[in-house]
Design a protein around this motif. Structure first.
Motif, PDB file in Angstrom:
ATOM      1  N   ALA A 143      79.797  58.766  50.547  1.00  0.00           N
ATOM      2  CA  ALA A 143      79.912  59.828  51.542  1.00  0.00           C
ATOM      3  C   ALA A 143      79.348  61.161  51.055  1.00  0.00           C
ATOM      4  O   ALA A 143      79.129  62.061  51.865  1.00  0.00           O
ATOM      5  N   ARG A 144      79.103  61.286  49.743  1.00  0.00           N
ATOM      6  CA  ARG A 144      78.642  62.560  49.157  1.00  0.00           C
ATOM      7  C   ARG A 144      77.405  62.307  48.291  1.00  0.00           C
ATOM      8  O   ARG A 144      77.439  62.521  47.082  1.00  0.00           O
ATOM      9  N   PRO A 145      76.292  61.870  48.881  1.00  0.00           N
ATOM     10  CA  PRO A 145      75.135  61.473  48.065  1.00  0.00           C
ATOM     11  C   PRO A 145      74.475  62.623  47.327  1.00  0.00           C
ATOM     12  O   PRO A 145      73.755  62.390  46.352  1.00  0.00           O
ATOM     13  N   ASN A 146      74.693  63.862  47.760  1.00  0.00           N
ATOM     14  CA  ASN A 146      74.041  65.007  47.135  1.00  0.00           C
ATOM     15  C   ASN A 146      74.962  65.762  46.176  1.00  0.00           C
ATOM     16  O   ASN A 146      74.602  66.836  45.693  1.00  0.00           O
ATOM     17  N   ASP A 147      76.139  65.212  45.906  1.00  0.00           N
ATOM     18  CA  ASP A 147      77.100  65.842  45.020  1.00  0.00           C
ATOM     19  C   ASP A 147      77.214  65.072  43.716  1.00  0.00           C
ATOM     20  O   ASP A 147      76.876  63.893  43.638  1.00  0.00           O
ATOM     21  N   ARG A 148      77.740  65.760  42.705  1.00  0.00           N
ATOM     22  CA  ARG A 148      78.089  65.061  41.491  1.00  0.00           C
ATOM     23  C   ARG A 148      79.184  64.048  41.814  1.00  0.00           C
ATOM     24  O   ARG A 148      80.069  64.328  42.625  1.00  0.00           O
ATOM     25  N   PRO A 149      79.160  62.865  41.192  1.00  0.00           N
ATOM     26  CA  PRO A 149      80.206  61.869  41.480  1.00  0.00           C
ATOM     27  C   PRO A 149      81.593  62.432  41.182  1.00  0.00           C
ATOM     28  O   PRO A 149      81.756  63.268  40.295  1.00  0.00           O
ATOM     29  N   PRO A 150      82.618  61.985  41.916  1.00  0.00           N
ATOM     30  CA  PRO A 150      83.980  62.434  41.635  1.00  0.00           C
ATOM     31  C   PRO A 150      84.379  62.101  40.197  1.00  0.00           C
ATOM     32  O   PRO A 150      83.877  61.144  39.599  1.00  0.00           O
TER      33      PRO A 150
END
Length: 422
Positions: free
Chosen positions: A321-328
């Motif tokens: 759901a967050r492809p442009n973010d650093r992984p959780p």
């Protein structure tokens, strides 16, 4: 159009942003892009699907400056226009003509090429707010649009850190509260903890607070909460740390829609540099939305099979759901509990395919004393290794470097020698 340009000649980053490359969410604005190429149009559309663009309305059209000029002869301009130039176009002439049909206050971002010969001074004179050299990446679009409203407006866009347990009872709230304490005290950032477990929240107990008002006063009122209301609802824990407590009562059922907390988060972002969300272990529309919308995510897990399965599932969903973010991120808590069979840390890491941000050892006496006294771990034992772990987590989640003692002047020894000779 506002005449304030930000040059951006940095190399395009293929990787997701690091913690200190903070990109604030885009406000409720309309953005229209006029692209010359299919590649650029696809990148802009991908940016529009990012979580930070969730409140904005984006449309993408082909045709570049000519299409934009033709369109705005008969329709009002949006808050932001993205304009891709081509090698065959006269950029300055196009901007002059666009200005004749552009509404006051509209901001313009130009996507150019290295072959553009228009000087930046002339672009500024024509009202360009940002100039990005193509070919562009998704993060270029997000960074550019975000900077128009986070850097040029007198508004603080707070960083949101969400902490959630992979399973109930793993100590996610304890981790959230201690990390928030370290952010406020050791990072010297004004922070707010929001206890989102309305029925059973423990933040009030952990911080030794019993506020008369809480988050229910904001969520159940008919009007949109404003800054003044939120200030009244916050309980002061320290000079830099405030708490938006949970009612922790069972006199009503707390069922919410997916967007129930959006207004609260948006309002606090405007006045608070750091917001820590203590999210209960449940999977609903609003918890999923809160996690996806956060700038940083920490999943707290214990080393057993159910935690391993749940942590991996949550990580997979949020990464997609967050492809442009650093992984959780995730941390392992209560590791080494006596007489409890556990999955070895190295096996946990192998399955998750990433290392934890922290491995917190089990210390029933330390954590029990802190919980029963309404204290943080650092208040019980400031020199304890776990206290230092929470500081390290705070540093990584806020993008702040390790705090160092101020060094003396490099010229100090030389000046001392000269004084001695005098």
């Amino acid at each position: 159009m506002i005449n304030s340009v930000r040059q951006d000649h940095e190399q395009h980053a293929d990787d997701v942003p690091s913690t200190d490359d903070y990109i604030a969410p885009v406000p409720r604005i309309s953005v229209q892009a006029f692209c010359e190429s299919d590649e650029t149009a696809a990148v802009v559309l991908a940016a529009g699907a990012d979580r930070r663009f969730s409140k904005a309305h984006l449309t993408v059209k082909r045709g570049g400056a000519a299409a934009a000029i033709e369109a705005y002869h008969s329709m009002p301009t949006p808050n932001v226009i993205i304009l891709e130039t081509s090698d065959r176009s006269d950029v300055l002439a196009d901007l002059d003509e666009l200005a004749s049909v552009c509404d006051p206050g509209t901001r313009v971002v130009v996507i150019g090429s290295e072959r553009d010969v228009a000087p930046y001074r002339e672009l500024v004179r024509r009202g360009v707010n940002d100039y990005v050299v193509g070919p562009i990446e998704t993060m270029d679009v997000l960074r550019s649009i975000s900077s128009l409203f986070s850097a040029s407006e007198t508004v603080t866009t707070g960083r949101v850190i969400a902490v959630v347990g992979a399973k109930g009872g793993v100590g996610a709230s304890t981790v959230a509260h201690n990390v928030a304490w370290a952010i406020a005290r050791d990072m010297a950032m004004d922070s707010v903890v929001i206890d989102l477990d309305l029925a059973f929240g423990t933040a009030g107990l952990d911080y030794n607070q019993d506020p008369m008002q809480n988050i229910a006063n904001a969520i159940f009122q008919p009007d949109r909460p404003d800054t003044a209301l939120m200030e009244r609802l916050l309980a002061k824990c320290t000079d830099r740390l405030s708490l938006l407590a949970a009612p922790a009562t069972l006199d009503r059922v707390y069922d919410f829609g997916a967007e129930a907390f959006d207004a609260i988060f948006d309002t606090l972002r405007m006045s608070t540099p750091c917001i820590v969300l203590d999210i209960p272990h449940q999977w609903s529309g609003w918890t999923r939305r809160a996690l996806i919308g956060a700038d940083e995510i920490v999943i707290v897990a214990e080393p057993d099979l159910a935690n391993l399965r749940n942590a991996k599932n949550i990580l997979n969903v949020l990464r997609a759901a967050r492809p442009n973010d650093r992984p959780p991120l995730y941390c392992l808590n209560q590791v080494g509990m006596p007489k409890r069979p556990e999955i070895e840390v190295k096996e946990f890491i192998k399955t998750i395919e990433s290392k934890p941000i922290a491995i917190i050892p089990c210390d029933s006496r330390l954590f029990g004393e802190a919980a029963n006294n309404g204290q943080m771990i650092a208040e019980v034992s400031a020199s304890h290794a776990t206290s230092k772990m929470f500081v390290q987590m705070a540093q990584r989640l806020t993008g702040r470097g390790e705090t160092r003692k101020p060094r003396g002047s490099l010229l100090g020894p030389l000046m001392n020698k000269l004084r001695a000779r005098a």
